[in-house]
Design a protein around this motif. Structure first.
Motif, PDB file in Angstrom:
ATOM      1  N   ARG A 197       0.597  -1.154   0.164  1.00  0.00           N
ATOM      2  CA  ARG A 197      -0.185   0.003  -0.246  1.00  0.00           C
ATOM      3  C   ARG A 197       0.877   1.273  -0.043  1.00  0.00           C
ATOM      4  O   ARG A 197       0.512   2.240  -0.624  1.00  0.00           O
ATOM      5  N   PRO A 198       1.806   1.346   0.913  1.00  0.00           N
ATOM      6  CA  PRO A 198       2.675   2.575   0.922  1.00  0.00           C
ATOM      7  C   PRO A 198       3.064   2.914  -0.587  1.00  0.00           C
ATOM      8  O   PRO A 198       3.233   4.011  -1.051  1.00  0.00           O
ATOM      9  N   LEU A 199       3.834   1.922  -1.182  1.00  0.00           N
ATOM     10  CA  LEU A 199       4.381   2.063  -2.788  1.00  0.00           C
ATOM     11  C   LEU A 199       3.024   2.623  -3.539  1.00  0.00           C
ATOM     12  O   LEU A 199       3.281   3.527  -4.434  1.00  0.00           O
ATOM     13  N   TYR A 200       1.961   1.889  -3.596  1.00  0.00           N
ATOM     14  CA  TYR A 200       1.025   2.252  -4.453  1.00  0.00           C
ATOM     15  C   TYR A 200       0.272   3.559  -4.327  1.00  0.00           C
ATOM     16  O   TYR A 200       0.138   4.340  -5.157  1.00  0.00           O
ATOM     17  N   GLN A 201       0.295   3.961  -2.826  1.00  0.00           N
ATOM     18  CA  GLN A 201      -0.148   5.278  -2.694  1.00  0.00           C
ATOM     19  C   GLN A 201       0.823   6.313  -2.961  1.00  0.00           C
ATOM     20  O   GLN A 201       0.409   7.371  -3.563  1.00  0.00           O
ATOM     21  N   SER A 202       2.339   6.071  -2.829  1.00  0.00           N
ATOM     22  CA  SER A 202       3.298   7.142  -3.328  1.00  0.00           C
ATOM     23  C   SER A 202       3.396   7.281  -4.872  1.00  0.00           C
ATOM     24  O   SER A 202       3.903   8.131  -5.233  1.00  0.00           O
ATOM     25  N   MET A 203       2.788   6.284  -5.607  1.00  0.00           N
ATOM     26  CA  MET A 203       2.530   6.431  -7.000  1.00  0.00           C
ATOM     27  C   MET A 203       1.211   6.923  -7.724  1.00  0.00           C
ATOM     28  O   MET A 203       1.136   6.748  -8.837  1.00  0.00           O
ATOM     29  N   GLY A 204       0.275   7.360  -6.981  1.00  0.00           N
ATOM     30  CA  GLY A 204      -0.838   8.130  -7.169  1.00  0.00           C
ATOM     31  C   GLY A 204      -2.209   6.996  -6.894  1.00  0.00           C
ATOM     32  O   GLY A 204      -3.073   7.596  -7.464  1.00  0.00           O
ATOM     33  N   PHE A 205      -2.128   5.791  -6.399  1.00  0.00           N
ATOM     34  CA  PHE A 205      -3.209   5.023  -6.547  1.00  0.00           C
ATOM     35  C   PHE A 205      -4.133   5.196  -5.065  1.00  0.00           C
ATOM     36  O   PHE A 205      -3.267   5.861  -3.971  1.00  0.00           O
ATOM     37  N   VAL A 206      -5.281   5.579  -5.292  1.00  0.00           N
ATOM     38  CA  VAL A 206      -6.011   5.812  -3.947  1.00  0.00           C
ATOM     39  C   VAL A 206      -7.158   4.798  -3.816  1.00  0.00           C
ATOM     40  O   VAL A 206      -7.567   4.045  -4.810  1.00  0.00           O
ATOM     41  N   GLU A 207      -7.534   4.886  -2.695  1.00  0.00           N
ATOM     42  CA  GLU A 207      -8.633   3.691  -2.358  1.00  0.00           C
ATOM     43  C   GLU A 207      -9.988   4.254  -3.054  1.00  0.00           C
ATOM     44  O   GLU A 207     -10.242   5.347  -3.063  1.00  0.00           O
ATOM     45  N   THR A 208     -10.640   3.155  -3.669  1.00  0.00           N
ATOM     46  CA  THR A 208     -11.703   3.565  -4.386  1.00  0.00           C
ATOM     47  C   THR A 208     -13.017   3.833  -3.292  1.00  0.00           C
ATOM     48  O   THR A 208     -14.096   4.278  -3.695  1.00  0.00           O
ATOM     49  N   ALA A 209     -13.007   3.136  -2.240  1.00  0.00           N
ATOM     50  CA  ALA A 209     -14.200   3.292  -1.372  1.00  0.00           C
ATOM     51  C   ALA A 209     -14.371   4.826  -0.930  1.00  0.00           C
ATOM     52  O   ALA A 209     -13.501   5.472  -0.744  1.00  0.00           O
ATOM     53  N   PRO A 210     -15.635   5.357  -0.635  1.00  0.00           N
ATOM     54  CA  PRO A 210     -16.766   4.608  -0.709  1.00  0.00           C
ATOM     55  C   PRO A 210     -17.518   4.591  -1.979  1.00  0.00           C
ATOM     56  O   PRO A 210     -18.250   3.756  -1.979  1.00  0.00           O
ATOM     57  N   HIS A 211     -17.094   4.936  -2.929  1.00  0.00           N
ATOM     58  CA  HIS A 211     -17.536   4.938  -4.283  1.00  0.00           C
ATOM     59  C   HIS A 211     -17.795   3.521  -4.798  1.00  0.00           C
ATOM     60  O   HIS A 211     -19.085   2.942  -5.362  1.00  0.00           O
ATOM     61  N   SER A 212     -16.723   2.794  -4.670  1.00  0.00           N
ATOM     62  CA  SER A 212     -16.735   1.464  -4.924  1.00  0.00           C
ATOM     63  C   SER A 212     -15.683   0.434  -3.871  1.00  0.00           C
ATOM     64  O   SER A 212     -14.923   1.057  -3.499  1.00  0.00           O
ATOM     65  N   ILE A 213     -15.972  -0.854  -3.954  1.00  0.00           N
ATOM     66  CA  ILE A 213     -15.046  -1.585  -3.120  1.00  0.00           C
ATOM     67  C   ILE A 213     -14.707  -2.854  -3.878  1.00  0.00           C
ATOM     68  O   ILE A 213     -15.638  -3.306  -4.590  1.00  0.00           O
ATOM     69  N   GLY A 214     -13.524  -3.286  -3.528  1.00  0.00           N
ATOM     70  CA  GLY A 214     -13.469  -4.733  -4.314  1.00  0.00           C
ATOM     71  C   GLY A 214     -13.993  -5.650  -3.354  1.00  0.00           C
ATOM     72  O   GLY A 214     -14.322  -5.750  -2.012  1.00  0.00           O
ATOM     73  N   MET A 215     -14.507  -6.649  -4.186  1.00  0.00           N
ATOM     74  CA  MET A 215     -15.486  -7.943  -3.656  1.00  0.00           C
ATOM     75  C   MET A 215     -14.847  -9.139  -4.394  1.00  0.00           C
ATOM     76  O   MET A 215     -14.400  -9.196  -5.284  1.00  0.00           O
ATOM     77  N   GLN A 216     -14.957 -10.092  -3.499  1.00  0.00           N
ATOM     78  CA  GLN A 216     -14.437 -11.551  -3.954  1.00  0.00           C
ATOM     79  C   GLN A 216     -15.455 -12.495  -3.876  1.00  0.00           C
ATOM     80  O   GLN A 216     -16.192 -12.460  -2.647  1.00  0.00           O
ATOM     81  N   TYR A 217     -15.627 -13.541  -4.649  1.00  0.00           N
ATOM     82  CA  TYR A 217     -16.442 -14.556  -4.697  1.00  0.00           C
ATOM     83  C   TYR A 217     -16.075 -15.746  -3.743  1.00  0.00           C
ATOM     84  O   TYR A 217     -14.904 -16.078  -4.123  1.00  0.00           O
ATOM     85  N   VAL A 218     -16.798 -15.966  -2.925  1.00  0.00           N
ATOM     86  CA  VAL A 218     -16.537 -17.254  -1.892  1.00  0.00           C
ATOM     87  C   VAL A 218     -17.445 -18.059  -1.812  1.00  0.00           C
ATOM     88  O   VAL A 218     -18.481 -17.861  -1.119  1.00  0.00           O
ATOM     89  N   PRO A 219     -17.366 -19.129  -2.598  1.00  0.00           N
ATOM     90  CA  PRO A 219     -18.524 -20.069  -2.476  1.00  0.00           C
ATOM     91  C   PRO A 219     -19.261 -20.490  -1.129  1.00  0.00           C
ATOM     92  O   PRO A 219     -20.404 -20.768  -1.190  1.00  0.00           O
ATOM     93  N   ASP A 220     -18.290 -20.654  -0.210  1.00  0.00           N
ATOM     94  CA  ASP A 220     -19.005 -21.258   1.151  1.00  0.00           C
ATOM     95  C   ASP A 220     -19.564 -19.995   1.731  1.00  0.00           C
ATOM     96  O   ASP A 220     -20.108 -20.391   2.756  1.00  0.00           O
ATOM     97  N   LYS A 221     -19.515 -18.848   1.282  1.00  0.00           N
ATOM     98  CA  LYS A 221     -20.169 -17.769   2.222  1.00  0.00           C
ATOM     99  C   LYS A 221     -21.373 -17.214   1.316  1.00  0.00           C
ATOM    100  O   LYS A 221     -22.053 -16.517   1.898  1.00  0.00           O
ATOM    101  N   THR A 222     -21.926 -18.322   0.265  1.00  0.00           N
ATOM    102  CA  THR A 222     -23.038 -17.815  -0.617  1.00  0.00           C
ATOM    103  C   THR A 222     -24.229 -18.347   0.519  1.00  0.00           C
ATOM    104  O   THR A 222     -24.313 -19.626   0.992  1.00  0.00           O
ATOM    105  N   PRO A 223     -25.275 -17.254   0.649  1.00  0.00           N
ATOM    106  CA  PRO A 223     -26.305 -17.923   1.479  1.00  0.00           C
ATOM    107  C   PRO A 223     -27.089 -18.867   1.189  1.00  0.00           C
ATOM    108  O   PRO A 223     -27.428 -18.977  -0.322  1.00  0.00           O
TER     109      PRO A 223
END
Length: 144
Positions: free
Chosen positions: A116-142
């Motif tokens: 994260r420190p490297l990415y932030q130093s090169m201009g990357f910013v967190e996308t939240a709250p506009h969008s967030i990363g999500m991952q599909y986890v089959p065991d977590k499917t209701p």
């Protein structure tokens, strides 16, 4: 980056890819999982130690060849960290995207805590709250 390293626009071999992922704490992958990425990535940059010829860093871009680019598999061998290798690989990937992709590409990555420190130093910013990363986890499917 120290002059003892060289950047190349090609992928590491599969053994180096798997080793770098494991040695840097990225989720380990099998050879079967890794094989398709070599043909299906848009671009690779790897760092090589000149004296030994050993691959000590890598990064790649997954792209639709249009507006969307995902930077993935950023890794530097722990014995060679803190020498500017990760920054040099990322700068090379970004430079290539910005000169080759259509105007205003959407460049994203998933940032593990150590990077994260490297990415932030090169201009990357967190996308939240506009969008967030999500991952599909089959065991977590209701269940219904």
């Amino acid at each position: 980056m120290v002059r003892r390293y060289l950047l190349e626009h090609n992928a590491p071999d599969i053994d180096d890819y798997l080793r770098l992922r494991a040695d840097t704490g990225l989720t380990p992958k099998t050879a079967k999982q890794a094989e398709p990425i070599f043909e299906n990535s848009w671009m690779w940059v790897r760092a090589i130690e000149k004296d030994s010829g050993q691959t000590v860093g890598m990064g790649r871009v997954i792209s639709d060849s249009g507006w969307c680019c995902l930077i993935a598999d950023m890794a530097t061998d722990p014995a060679h960290q803190r020498r500017g290798i990760g920054r040099a690989v990322l700068e090379e990937l970004l430079s290539e995207i910005l000169t080759s992709a259509p105007d205003n590409p959407y460049i994203v990555l998933l940032a593990d805590a150590p990077g994260r420190p490297l990415y932030q130093s090169m201009g990357f910013v967190e996308t939240a709250p506009h969008s967030i990363g999500m991952q599909y986890v089959p065991d977590k499917t209701p269940t219904q």
